[in-house]
Design a protein around this motif. Structure first.
Motif, PDB file in Angstrom:
ATOM      1  N   ASP A   1      -8.256  10.561  -3.811  1.00 17.35           N
ATOM      2  CA  ASP A   1      -9.072  11.754  -3.579  1.00 17.35           C
ATOM      3  C   ASP A   1      -8.207  12.990  -3.338  1.00 17.35           C
ATOM      4  O   ASP A   1      -8.484  14.064  -3.873  1.00 17.35           O
ATOM      5  CB  ASP A   1     -10.012  11.532  -2.387  1.00 17.35           C
ATOM      6  CG  ASP A   1     -11.096  10.510  -2.675  1.00 17.35           C
ATOM      7  OD1 ASP A   1     -11.341  10.207  -3.860  1.00 17.35           O
ATOM      8  OD2 ASP A   1     -11.690   9.997  -1.699  1.00 17.35           O
ATOM      9  N   ALA A   2      -7.151  12.828  -2.531  1.00 13.80           N
ATOM     10  CA  ALA A   2      -6.258  13.961  -2.254  1.00 13.80           C
ATOM     11  C   ALA A   2      -5.557  14.410  -3.528  1.00 13.80           C
ATOM     12  O   ALA A   2      -5.408  15.607  -3.784  1.00 13.80           O
ATOM     13  CB  ALA A   2      -5.233  13.573  -1.194  1.00 13.80           C
ATOM     14  N   ARG A   3      -5.129  13.451  -4.328  1.00 18.22           N
ATOM     15  CA  ARG A   3      -4.442  13.773  -5.594  1.00 18.22           C
ATOM     16  C   ARG A   3      -5.395  14.455  -6.556  1.00 18.22           C
ATOM     17  O   ARG A   3      -5.035  15.392  -7.258  1.00 18.22           O
ATOM     18  CB  ARG A   3      -3.901  12.467  -6.180  1.00 18.22           C
ATOM     19  CG  ARG A   3      -3.009  12.634  -7.353  1.00 18.22           C
ATOM     20  CD  ARG A   3      -1.687  13.293  -6.933  1.00 18.22           C
ATOM     21  NE  ARG A   3      -0.927  13.514  -8.114  1.00 18.22           N
ATOM     22  CZ  ARG A   3      -1.113  14.530  -8.948  1.00 18.22           C
ATOM     23  NH1 ARG A   3      -1.994  15.445  -8.674  1.00 18.22           N
ATOM     24  NH2 ARG A   3      -0.407  14.641 -10.033  1.00 18.22           N
ATOM     25  N   LYS A   4      -6.649  13.999  -6.594  1.00 20.88           N
ATOM     26  CA  LYS A   4      -7.664  14.592  -7.475  1.00 20.88           C
ATOM     27  C   LYS A   4      -7.909  16.051  -7.073  1.00 20.88           C
ATOM     28  O   LYS A   4      -8.004  16.930  -7.939  1.00 20.88           O
ATOM     29  CB  LYS A   4      -8.949  13.763  -7.361  1.00 20.88           C
ATOM     30  CG  LYS A   4      -9.970  14.064  -8.396  1.00 20.88           C
ATOM     31  CD  LYS A   4      -9.693  13.269  -9.625  1.00 20.88           C
ATOM     32  CE  LYS A   4     -10.903  13.273 -10.528  1.00 20.88           C
ATOM     33  NZ  LYS A   4     -10.573  12.795 -11.842  1.00 20.88           N
ATOM     34  N   ARG A   5      -7.989  16.297  -5.751  1.00 27.62           N
ATOM     35  CA  ARG A   5      -8.209  17.666  -5.265  1.00 27.62           C
ATOM     36  C   ARG A   5      -7.026  18.577  -5.566  1.00 27.62           C
ATOM     37  O   ARG A   5      -7.205  19.739  -5.885  1.00 27.62           O
ATOM     38  CB  ARG A   5      -8.468  17.658  -3.766  1.00 27.62           C
ATOM     39  CG  ARG A   5      -9.902  17.413  -3.442  1.00 27.62           C
ATOM     40  CD  ARG A   5     -10.174  17.675  -1.967  1.00 27.62           C
ATOM     41  NE  ARG A   5     -11.006  16.577  -1.519  1.00 27.62           N
ATOM     42  CZ  ARG A   5     -10.667  15.689  -0.618  1.00 27.62           C
ATOM     43  NH1 ARG A   5      -9.523  15.783   0.007  1.00 27.62           N
ATOM     44  NH2 ARG A   5     -11.469  14.710  -0.295  1.00 27.62           N
ATOM     45  N   LEU A  19       0.837  -1.206   0.000  1.00 27.78           N
ATOM     46  CA  LEU A  19       0.000   0.000   0.000  1.00 27.78           C
ATOM     47  C   LEU A  19       0.871   1.255   0.000  1.00 27.78           C
ATOM     48  O   LEU A  19       0.548   2.231  -0.679  1.00 27.78           O
ATOM     49  CB  LEU A  19      -0.940  -0.008   1.202  1.00 27.78           C
ATOM     50  CG  LEU A  19      -2.077  -1.023   1.140  1.00 27.78           C
ATOM     51  CD1 LEU A  19      -2.854  -1.049   2.445  1.00 27.78           C
ATOM     52  CD2 LEU A  19      -3.002  -0.738  -0.020  1.00 27.78           C
ATOM     53  N   ASP A  20       1.979   1.231   0.736  1.00 28.67           N
ATOM     54  CA  ASP A  20       2.904   2.373   0.740  1.00 28.67           C
ATOM     55  C   ASP A  20       3.420   2.648  -0.670  1.00 28.67           C
ATOM     56  O   ASP A  20       3.451   3.799  -1.122  1.00 28.67           O
ATOM     57  CB  ASP A  20       4.093   2.126   1.667  1.00 28.67           C
ATOM     58  CG  ASP A  20       3.727   2.179   3.136  1.00 28.67           C
ATOM     59  OD1 ASP A  20       2.671   2.756   3.477  1.00 28.67           O
ATOM     60  OD2 ASP A  20       4.499   1.638   3.948  1.00 28.67           O
ATOM     61  N   ARG A  21       3.839   1.600  -1.368  1.00 30.90           N
ATOM     62  CA  ARG A  21       4.357   1.756  -2.735  1.00 30.90           C
ATOM     63  C   ARG A  21       3.283   2.319  -3.655  1.00 30.90           C
ATOM     64  O   ARG A  21       3.565   3.172  -4.499  1.00 30.90           O
ATOM     65  CB  ARG A  21       4.856   0.413  -3.269  1.00 30.90           C
ATOM     66  CG  ARG A  21       6.123  -0.074  -2.582  1.00 30.90           C
ATOM     67  CD  ARG A  21       6.537  -1.464  -2.974  1.00 30.90           C
ATOM     68  NE  ARG A  21       6.607  -1.661  -4.401  1.00 30.90           N
ATOM     69  CZ  ARG A  21       6.561  -2.852  -4.984  1.00 30.90           C
ATOM     70  NH1 ARG A  21       6.439  -3.943  -4.264  1.00 30.90           N
ATOM     71  NH2 ARG A  21       6.631  -2.949  -6.288  1.00 30.90           N
ATOM     72  N   ILE A  22       2.060   1.853  -3.495  1.00 35.48           N
ATOM     73  CA  ILE A  22       0.973   2.294  -4.375  1.00 35.48           C
ATOM     74  C   ILE A  22       0.621   3.754  -4.121  1.00 35.48           C
ATOM     75  O   ILE A  22       0.490   4.534  -5.066  1.00 35.48           O
ATOM     76  CB  ILE A  22      -0.251   1.375  -4.220  1.00 35.48           C
ATOM     77  CG1 ILE A  22       0.067  -0.003  -4.810  1.00 35.48           C
ATOM     78  CG2 ILE A  22      -1.473   1.971  -4.906  1.00 35.48           C
ATOM     79  CD1 ILE A  22      -0.964  -1.065  -4.517  1.00 35.48           C
ATOM     80  N   VAL A  23       0.473   4.166  -2.856  1.00 37.58           N
ATOM     81  CA  VAL A  23       0.097   5.557  -2.596  1.00 37.58           C
ATOM     82  C   VAL A  23       1.218   6.515  -3.011  1.00 37.58           C
ATOM     83  O   VAL A  23       0.938   7.622  -3.485  1.00 37.58           O
ATOM     84  CB  VAL A  23      -0.348   5.805  -1.138  1.00 37.58           C
ATOM     85  CG1 VAL A  23      -1.593   5.034  -0.811  1.00 37.58           C
ATOM     86  CG2 VAL A  23       0.737   5.519  -0.146  1.00 37.58           C
ATOM     87  N   LYS A  24       2.466   6.093  -2.876  1.00 37.82           N
ATOM     88  CA  LYS A  24       3.567   6.942  -3.356  1.00 37.82           C
ATOM     89  C   LYS A  24       3.537   7.060  -4.875  1.00 37.82           C
ATOM     90  O   LYS A  24       3.815   8.122  -5.430  1.00 37.82           O
ATOM     91  CB  LYS A  24       4.912   6.398  -2.875  1.00 37.82           C
ATOM     92  CG  LYS A  24       5.133   6.640  -1.398  1.00 37.82           C
ATOM     93  CD  LYS A  24       6.422   6.045  -0.904  1.00 37.82           C
ATOM     94  CE  LYS A  24       6.547   6.262   0.598  1.00 37.82           C
ATOM     95  NZ  LYS A  24       7.701   5.600   1.162  1.00 37.82           N
ATOM     96  N   ALA A  25       3.180   5.985  -5.553  1.00 43.33           N
ATOM     97  CA  ALA A  25       3.055   6.031  -7.015  1.00 43.33           C
ATOM     98  C   ALA A  25       1.897   6.924  -7.426  1.00 43.33           C
ATOM     99  O   ALA A  25       1.995   7.652  -8.423  1.00 43.33           O
ATOM    100  CB  ALA A  25       2.867   4.618  -7.571  1.00 43.33           C
ATOM    101  N   ILE A  26       0.807   6.909  -6.672  1.00 44.99           N
ATOM    102  CA  ILE A  26      -0.334   7.784  -6.968  1.00 44.99           C
ATOM    103  C   ILE A  26       0.075   9.242  -6.823  1.00 44.99           C
ATOM    104  O   ILE A  26      -0.313  10.090  -7.626  1.00 44.99           O
ATOM    105  CB  ILE A  26      -1.540   7.438  -6.068  1.00 44.99           C
ATOM    106  CG1 ILE A  26      -2.117   6.080  -6.467  1.00 44.99           C
ATOM    107  CG2 ILE A  26      -2.622   8.515  -6.153  1.00 44.99           C
ATOM    108  CD1 ILE A  26      -3.183   5.546  -5.533  1.00 44.99           C
ATOM    109  N   ASP A  27       0.896   9.546  -5.809  1.00 44.17           N
ATOM    110  CA  ASP A  27       1.385  10.924  -5.620  1.00 44.17           C
ATOM    111  C   ASP A  27       2.167  11.417  -6.830  1.00 44.17           C
ATOM    112  O   ASP A  27       2.202  12.618  -7.100  1.00 44.17           O
ATOM    113  CB  ASP A  27       2.281  11.017  -4.378  1.00 44.17           C
ATOM    114  CG  ASP A  27       1.505  10.891  -3.080  1.00 44.17           C
ATOM    115  OD1 ASP A  27       0.268  11.073  -3.095  1.00 44.17           O
ATOM    116  OD2 ASP A  27       2.136  10.599  -2.050  1.00 44.17           O
ATOM    117  N   LEU A  28       2.795  10.504  -7.566  1.00 46.50           N
ATOM    118  CA  LEU A  28       3.634  10.889  -8.705  1.00 46.50           C
ATOM    119  C   LEU A  28       2.888  10.949 -10.030  1.00 46.50           C
ATOM    120  O   LEU A  28       3.460  11.371 -11.034  1.00 46.50           O
ATOM    121  CB  LEU A  28       4.807   9.909  -8.837  1.00 46.50           C
ATOM    122  CG  LEU A  28       5.800   9.902  -7.682  1.00 46.50           C
ATOM    123  CD1 LEU A  28       6.799   8.771  -7.863  1.00 46.50           C
ATOM    124  CD2 LEU A  28       6.511  11.234  -7.580  1.00 46.50           C
TER     125      LEU A  28
END
Length: 147
Positions: free
Chosen positions: A63-67, A16-25
């Protein structure tokens, strides 16, 4: 011949850590299709949008990335200025997205803590009881279990 429907491993902890960091990018505009493709690249397995959306951390990061996609820093990253300035703007946009995600995660943890505090209080559990250390883990193999 039909493709075997193999299921990817459960998503927990470090995954999950790897995925959320990838979403941030992910670049703007962010979409669930982009998240699914990114997760396939990161994990080596394909997960559906619905499966990813079940995980609160992934949903919060999305959601945070979308905002943050409409933030001034994200829009400034598209300007025709020098490459170093563009890189700095992209880094700022990434950090803002990560910061927004972490704020949401922290808010959810505080809500959960409040809920747990209420239930502990209603069960007459005091702070001293709740702060006791966990028992040691027994790493001995189970008798009769195959090795």
């Amino acid at each position: 011949m039909a493709k075997a429907n193999t299921r990817g491993p459960n998503l927990t902890g470090a995954n999950l850590d790897r995925i959320v960091k990838a979403i941030d990018l992910l670049p703007d505009p962010i979409s669930w299709n982009a998240v699914v493709e990114t997760v396939r690249g990161v994990m080596g397995h394909e997960y559906t949008r619905q499966a990813l959306n079940k995980h609160e951390r992934i949903r919060t990061a999305f959601d945070a990335r979308k905002r943050s996609a409409g933030s001034p820093a994200a829009k400034a990253a598209d300007s025709p200025q020098g490459m170093t300035l563009r890189q700095a703007q992209q880094r700022i946009a990434k950090l803002e997205a990560e910061n927004a995600r972490l704020r949401l995660e922290n808010e959810r943890f505080l809500e959960k803590f409040s809920r747990w505090s209420y239930h502990a209080f209603s069960a007459n559990l005091d702070e001293e009881f709740l702060d006791r250390p966990l028992p040691p883990v027994n790493r001995e193999p189970t008798k009769g279990a195959p090795r």
